[in-house]
Design an enzyme around this catalytic site. Sequence first.
Site, PDB file in Angstrom:
ATOM      1  N   CYS A   1     -11.236  -9.450  73.472  1.00 17.21           N
ATOM      2  CA  CYS A   1     -11.693  -9.619  74.848  1.00 17.21           C
ATOM      3  C   CYS A   1     -13.168  -9.247  74.889  1.00 17.21           C
ATOM      4  CB  CYS A   1     -10.883  -8.707  75.770  1.00 17.21           C
ATOM      5  SG  CYS A   1     -11.439  -8.673  77.485  1.00 17.21           S
TER       6      CYS A   1
ATOM      7  N   THR B   1     -15.043  -8.808  77.428  1.00 23.37           N
ATOM      8  CA  THR B   1     -15.321  -7.817  78.466  1.00 23.37           C
ATOM      9  C   THR B   1     -15.040  -6.407  77.969  1.00 23.37           C
ATOM     10  OG1 THR B   1     -14.832  -9.421  80.208  1.00 23.37           O
ATOM     11  CG2 THR B   1     -14.738  -7.085  80.795  1.00 23.37           C
TER      12      THR B   1
ATOM     13  N   CYS C   1     -16.265 -15.098  75.275  1.00 22.87           N
ATOM     14  CA  CYS C   1     -14.960 -14.791  75.864  1.00 22.87           C
ATOM     15  C   CYS C   1     -13.949 -15.594  75.071  1.00 22.87           C
ATOM     16  CB  CYS C   1     -14.927 -15.190  77.340  1.00 22.87           C
ATOM     17  SG  CYS C   1     -13.285 -15.086  78.108  1.00 22.87           S
ATOM     18  N   THR C   2     -12.824 -14.986  74.722  1.00 21.68           N
ATOM     19  CA  THR C   2     -11.870 -15.659  73.850  1.00 21.68           C
ATOM     20  C   THR C   2     -11.134 -16.812  74.531  1.00 21.68           C
ATOM     21  OG1 THR C   2     -10.406 -13.758  74.297  1.00 21.68           O
ATOM     22  CG2 THR C   2     -11.493 -13.845  72.149  1.00 21.68           C
ATOM     23  N   HIS C   3     -11.333 -16.980  75.832  1.00 22.25           N
ATOM     24  CA  HIS C   3     -10.828 -18.190  76.491  1.00 22.25           C
ATOM     25  C   HIS C   3     -11.671 -19.416  76.157  1.00 22.25           C
ATOM     26  CE1 HIS C   3      -8.662 -15.330  79.054  1.00 22.25           C
ATOM     27  NE2 HIS C   3      -8.005 -16.336  79.605  1.00 22.25           N
TER      28      HIS C   3
ATOM     29  N   TYR D   1     -10.327  -9.194  83.801  1.00 27.28           N
ATOM     30  CA  TYR D   1     -11.053  -7.940  83.689  1.00 27.28           C
ATOM     31  C   TYR D   1     -12.538  -8.130  84.016  1.00 27.28           C
ATOM     32  CZ  TYR D   1      -7.246  -5.543  81.116  1.00 27.28           C
ATOM     33  OH  TYR D   1      -6.060  -4.950  80.748  1.00 27.28           O
ATOM     34  N   GLY D   2     -13.024  -9.335  83.845  1.00 30.63           N
ATOM     35  CA  GLY D   2     -14.461  -9.580  83.911  1.00 30.63           C
ATOM     36  C   GLY D   2     -15.117  -9.305  85.241  1.00 30.63           C
TER      37      GLY D   2
ATOM     38  N   ASP E   1      -5.706  -8.352  75.036  1.00 32.19           N
ATOM     39  CA  ASP E   1      -6.675  -9.054  75.870  1.00 32.19           C
ATOM     40  C   ASP E   1      -6.242  -8.902  77.314  1.00 32.19           C
ATOM     41  OD1 ASP E   1      -8.855 -10.715  76.600  1.00 32.19           O
ATOM     42  OD2 ASP E   1      -7.564 -12.473  76.624  1.00 32.19           O
ATOM     43  N   SER E   2      -7.159  -9.203  78.224  1.00 33.24           N
ATOM     44  CA  SER E   2      -6.839  -9.122  79.647  1.00 33.24           C
ATOM     45  C   SER E   2      -5.823 -10.175  80.061  1.00 33.24           C
ATOM     46  CB  SER E   2      -8.114  -9.288  80.480  1.00 33.24           C
ATOM     47  OG  SER E   2      -8.727 -10.529  80.187  1.00 33.24           O
TER      48      SER E   2
ATOM     49  N   GLU F   1      -6.900 -21.003  82.128  1.00 35.89           N
ATOM     50  CA  GLU F   1      -5.575 -20.446  82.423  1.00 35.89           C
ATOM     51  C   GLU F   1      -4.731 -21.388  83.267  1.00 35.89           C
ATOM     52  OE1 GLU F   1      -4.445 -16.752  82.420  1.00 35.89           O
ATOM     53  OE2 GLU F   1      -5.879 -16.244  80.848  1.00 35.89           O
TER      54      GLU F   1
END
Length: 267
Positions: free
Chosen positions: A73, A75, A185-187, A42-43, A10-11, A151
Amino acid sequence: MSEQAIGVFDSGLGGLTAVKELIKVLPQENIVYFGDTARVPYGTRSDATIRRYARQDADFLLSRGVKLIIAACGTVSSVATELYDTLPVPYTGVVIPTAAAAVNATRNGKIGIIGTSATVKSCSYKKEILRRDERITVYQQDCPLFVPLVENGFIADDDKIVQLVVERYLSDMKAAGIDSLILGCTHFPIIAGAISNYLGRDVTLIDSGKETALYAANILGSRGLLSQSGTVGECEYFVSDTVEGFRRTAEIFLGREVGENARHIEI
C-alpha cells in the site's frame, strides 16, 4: 521459520497486484493476505488514523505467524514508516524498492509519481528518489479517482471514463516529458494499459507491486528464510468486509480464482 507464510496487507484490494507478482517470483511460498476492505480508502485519512490502521493490520498478520510483512500500500508505506523499526519480523513497504527501480529506469532524469493524496502529500517517493540522485526532476500528482474506478471494475483500456480521468491527471506530466512513471498505488497497475496508451510506449511504468515482490525475495534470500518445500505454496485471503464482493474483484487483480480461501475477520 522458513516454511512460515509471507504476510501482505493493503487498505483494500490493490495489494493483490503484489500478491500476483509474489506468486510469480516465489511460487513455493505460502502467502497470507489481509485487505481492510471495510475501511478503504486509507489515502484520504489522517496520518494518525493511517498509522493506527497499519499497526492493526500488521498485528493481524503477526497473529498468523508470518515470517515477513509487506505493506502493499503506497499510503501506508509513505506514512507509517515506523513499522520498519517496530515489527518483530522483517518488513518492507513499496516506496524503497519502487523508487530504486525508477532511478535505474530513467534516461532523461524526469520521473513522474502518481498515488493517493496521502502518498503524494508525504513526498515519500520524491525524497527517496532524490536521496539516490539529487539531479533528477520529480513530478507528482495525486489521483484519488483511480482507486474507486478500479474497485468498481472500470479498468478497460478503451473505457472512455478511464481515458478521461487518465488525461485529466497526467496531461501535465506528459507535457513535461517524463520518461518514467511510478505507479505509487498498488491499484494503479490494473489500469496501466490506459496510462501507457496515453503517455506513449517510450514512458516506462514502474509497478510498485512487482518491484516490491522482487525486493521481498532478496530479503528472504539474504536471511535464509526462503521456503525449501519444493511444492507450490498456498494463499489465504482475509478481508474486513464481505467475502462475496472480494472474491469477484480479486479475480480481476489476480487473474485466478480465489475459491474458498477467502474469509471475513473483524479488525
